[in-house]
Design a protein around this motif. Structure first.
Motif, PDB file in Angstrom:
ATOM      1  N   GLN A 162       0.799  -1.218   0.000  1.00  0.00           N
ATOM      2  CA  GLN A 162       0.000   0.000   0.000  1.00  0.00           C
ATOM      3  C   GLN A 162       0.835   1.274   0.000  1.00  0.00           C
ATOM      4  O   GLN A 162       0.357   2.320  -0.404  1.00  0.00           O
ATOM      5  CB  GLN A 162      -0.914   0.023   1.221  1.00  0.00           C
ATOM      6  N   ARG A 163       2.071   1.212   0.494  1.00  0.00           N
ATOM      7  CA  ARG A 163       2.886   2.422   0.606  1.00  0.00           C
ATOM      8  C   ARG A 163       4.367   2.058   0.531  1.00  0.00           C
ATOM      9  O   ARG A 163       4.731   0.910   0.634  1.00  0.00           O
ATOM     10  CB  ARG A 163       2.583   3.166   1.903  1.00  0.00           C
ATOM     11  N   ARG A 164       5.191   3.071   0.383  1.00  0.00           N
ATOM     12  CA  ARG A 164       6.633   2.860   0.346  1.00  0.00           C
ATOM     13  C   ARG A 164       7.221   3.225   1.696  1.00  0.00           C
ATOM     14  O   ARG A 164       7.023   4.319   2.205  1.00  0.00           O
ATOM     15  CB  ARG A 164       7.280   3.711  -0.733  1.00  0.00           C
ATOM     16  N   LEU A 165       7.949   2.269   2.281  1.00  0.00           N
ATOM     17  CA  LEU A 165       8.577   2.474   3.573  1.00  0.00           C
ATOM     18  C   LEU A 165      10.096   2.363   3.476  1.00  0.00           C
ATOM     19  O   LEU A 165      10.807   2.853   4.332  1.00  0.00           O
ATOM     20  CB  LEU A 165       8.030   1.427   4.549  1.00  0.00           C
ATOM     21  N   ASP A 166      10.597   1.725   2.436  1.00  0.00           N
ATOM     22  CA  ASP A 166      12.021   1.435   2.298  1.00  0.00           C
ATOM     23  C   ASP A 166      12.581   2.088   1.041  1.00  0.00           C
ATOM     24  O   ASP A 166      11.895   2.171   0.029  1.00  0.00           O
ATOM     25  CB  ASP A 166      12.234  -0.076   2.232  1.00  0.00           C
ATOM     26  N   TYR A 167      13.817   2.514   1.119  1.00  0.00           N
ATOM     27  CA  TYR A 167      14.441   3.263   0.032  1.00  0.00           C
ATOM     28  C   TYR A 167      15.912   2.905  -0.099  1.00  0.00           C
ATOM     29  O   TYR A 167      16.516   2.397   0.838  1.00  0.00           O
ATOM     30  CB  TYR A 167      14.394   4.774   0.318  1.00  0.00           C
ATOM     31  N   ILE A 168      16.475   3.217  -1.241  1.00  0.00           N
ATOM     32  CA  ILE A 168      17.913   3.376  -1.402  1.00  0.00           C
ATOM     33  C   ILE A 168      18.090   4.805  -1.876  1.00  0.00           C
ATOM     34  O   ILE A 168      17.528   5.205  -2.893  1.00  0.00           O
ATOM     35  CB  ILE A 168      18.508   2.398  -2.431  1.00  0.00           C
ATOM     36  N   LYS A 177      15.094  -1.835  -6.823  1.00  0.00           N
ATOM     37  CA  LYS A 177      13.708  -2.311  -6.780  1.00  0.00           C
ATOM     38  C   LYS A 177      13.451  -3.068  -5.479  1.00  0.00           C
ATOM     39  O   LYS A 177      14.376  -3.609  -4.872  1.00  0.00           O
ATOM     40  CB  LYS A 177      13.420  -3.212  -7.968  1.00  0.00           C
ATOM     41  N   PRO A 178      12.187  -3.121  -5.050  1.00  0.00           N
ATOM     42  CA  PRO A 178      11.832  -3.964  -3.913  1.00  0.00           C
ATOM     43  C   PRO A 178      11.867  -5.429  -4.346  1.00  0.00           C
ATOM     44  O   PRO A 178      11.591  -5.747  -5.511  1.00  0.00           O
ATOM     45  CB  PRO A 178      10.416  -3.545  -3.556  1.00  0.00           C
ATOM     46  N   ILE A 179      12.223  -6.306  -3.416  1.00  0.00           N
ATOM     47  CA  ILE A 179      12.281  -7.727  -3.757  1.00  0.00           C
ATOM     48  C   ILE A 179      11.586  -8.577  -2.698  1.00  0.00           C
ATOM     49  O   ILE A 179      11.498  -8.196  -1.533  1.00  0.00           O
ATOM     50  CB  ILE A 179      13.736  -8.218  -3.938  1.00  0.00           C
ATOM     51  N   TYR A 180      11.085  -9.711  -3.129  1.00  0.00           N
ATOM     52  CA  TYR A 180      10.547 -10.742  -2.243  1.00  0.00           C
ATOM     53  C   TYR A 180      11.590 -11.834  -2.088  1.00  0.00           C
ATOM     54  O   TYR A 180      12.174 -12.290  -3.070  1.00  0.00           O
ATOM     55  CB  TYR A 180       9.293 -11.386  -2.843  1.00  0.00           C
ATOM     56  N   PHE A 181      11.840 -12.248  -0.865  1.00  0.00           N
ATOM     57  CA  PHE A 181      12.679 -13.419  -0.629  1.00  0.00           C
ATOM     58  C   PHE A 181      11.828 -14.678  -0.581  1.00  0.00           C
ATOM     59  O   PHE A 181      12.304 -15.773  -0.831  1.00  0.00           O
ATOM     60  CB  PHE A 181      13.453 -13.286   0.683  1.00  0.00           C
ATOM     61  N   PHE A 182      10.560 -14.531  -0.222  1.00  0.00           N
ATOM     62  CA  PHE A 182       9.628 -15.645  -0.070  1.00  0.00           C
ATOM     63  C   PHE A 182       8.318 -15.270  -0.754  1.00  0.00           C
ATOM     64  O   PHE A 182       8.194 -14.191  -1.306  1.00  0.00           O
ATOM     65  CB  PHE A 182       9.357 -15.918   1.419  1.00  0.00           C
ATOM     66  N   ASP A 183       7.318 -16.143  -0.666  1.00  0.00           N
ATOM     67  CA  ASP A 183       6.005 -15.754  -1.165  1.00  0.00           C
ATOM     68  C   ASP A 183       5.442 -14.663  -0.237  1.00  0.00           C
ATOM     69  O   ASP A 183       5.960 -14.410   0.843  1.00  0.00           O
ATOM     70  CB  ASP A 183       5.066 -16.957  -1.281  1.00  0.00           C
ATOM     71  N   ARG A 184       4.395 -14.020  -0.644  1.00  0.00           N
ATOM     72  CA  ARG A 184       3.899 -12.839   0.076  1.00  0.00           C
ATOM     73  C   ARG A 184       3.558 -13.122   1.539  1.00  0.00           C
ATOM     74  O   ARG A 184       3.889 -12.334   2.423  1.00  0.00           O
ATOM     75  CB  ARG A 184       2.691 -12.250  -0.635  1.00  0.00           C
ATOM     76  N   ASP A 185       2.893 -14.233   1.819  1.00  0.00           N
ATOM     77  CA  ASP A 185       2.506 -14.506   3.206  1.00  0.00           C
ATOM     78  C   ASP A 185       3.717 -14.834   4.073  1.00  0.00           C
ATOM     79  O   ASP A 185       3.830 -14.357   5.198  1.00  0.00           O
ATOM     80  CB  ASP A 185       1.483 -15.630   3.270  1.00  0.00           C
ATOM     81  N   LYS A 186       4.625 -15.640   3.560  1.00  0.00           N
ATOM     82  CA  LYS A 186       5.823 -15.963   4.339  1.00  0.00           C
ATOM     83  C   LYS A 186       6.702 -14.727   4.508  1.00  0.00           C
ATOM     84  O   LYS A 186       7.298 -14.531   5.563  1.00  0.00           O
ATOM     85  CB  LYS A 186       6.610 -17.094   3.682  1.00  0.00           C
ATOM     86  N   GLN A 187       6.789 -13.890   3.476  1.00  0.00           N
ATOM     87  CA  GLN A 187       7.559 -12.652   3.596  1.00  0.00           C
ATOM     88  C   GLN A 187       6.973 -11.791   4.712  1.00  0.00           C
ATOM     89  O   GLN A 187       7.704 -11.227   5.509  1.00  0.00           O
ATOM     90  CB  GLN A 187       7.565 -11.877   2.284  1.00  0.00           C
ATOM     91  N   LEU A 240       9.084  -5.007   2.463  1.00  0.00           N
ATOM     92  CA  LEU A 240      10.018  -5.584   1.492  1.00  0.00           C
ATOM     93  C   LEU A 240      11.341  -4.821   1.529  1.00  0.00           C
ATOM     94  O   LEU A 240      11.345  -3.596   1.601  1.00  0.00           O
ATOM     95  CB  LEU A 240       9.448  -5.483   0.075  1.00  0.00           C
ATOM     96  N   PRO A 241      12.443  -5.531   1.450  1.00  0.00           N
ATOM     97  CA  PRO A 241      13.719  -4.826   1.316  1.00  0.00           C
ATOM     98  C   PRO A 241      13.852  -4.269  -0.098  1.00  0.00           C
ATOM     99  O   PRO A 241      13.198  -4.727  -1.026  1.00  0.00           O
ATOM    100  CB  PRO A 241      14.756  -5.915   1.581  1.00  0.00           C
ATOM    101  N   VAL A 242      14.698  -3.278  -0.231  1.00  0.00           N
ATOM    102  CA  VAL A 242      15.002  -2.694  -1.530  1.00  0.00           C
ATOM    103  C   VAL A 242      16.450  -3.036  -1.852  1.00  0.00           C
ATOM    104  O   VAL A 242      17.328  -2.905  -1.010  1.00  0.00           O
ATOM    105  CB  VAL A 242      14.788  -1.168  -1.524  1.00  0.00           C
ATOM    106  N   ILE A 243      16.676  -3.484  -3.076  1.00  0.00           N
ATOM    107  CA  ILE A 243      18.018  -3.842  -3.518  1.00  0.00           C
ATOM    108  C   ILE A 243      18.414  -2.945  -4.684  1.00  0.00           C
ATOM    109  O   ILE A 243      17.556  -2.491  -5.439  1.00  0.00           O
ATOM    110  CB  ILE A 243      18.073  -5.336  -3.921  1.00  0.00           C
TER     111      ILE A 243
END
Length: 70
Positions: free
Chosen positions: A20-26, A42-52, A59-62
């Motif tokens: 819904q919003r942006r909380l993380d940045y580079i 870009k933001p990335i998922y390490f897992f599926d949405r529920d596990k993440q 989401l972390p940003v890489i």
């Protein structure tokens, strides 16, 4: 001081299971701008949405940067 935020308007990071919003940045300054690999921030998922969301609620940003001055 100029701070560049290379994320697009749809690059949202919170909450991880229903973005819904942006909380993380580079952030980087104009001196680093030439070293940013194009389209690599870009933001990335390490897992599926529920596990993440169980792991962290955002989401972390890489991003990638060239090691040498451009």
């Amino acid at each position: 001081i100029h701070i560049l935020v290379p994320l697009g308007p749809n690059d949202l990071t919170h909450p991880a299971n229903e973005l819904q919003r942006r909380l993380d940045y580079i952030w980087y300054n104009l001196n680093m701008a030439p070293e940013v690999v194009p389209n690599s921030v870009k933001p990335i998922y390490f897992f599926d949405r529920d596990k993440q969301d169980d792991t962290a609620d955002h989401l972390p940003v890489i991003g990638y940067f060239y090691r040498n001055d451009r």
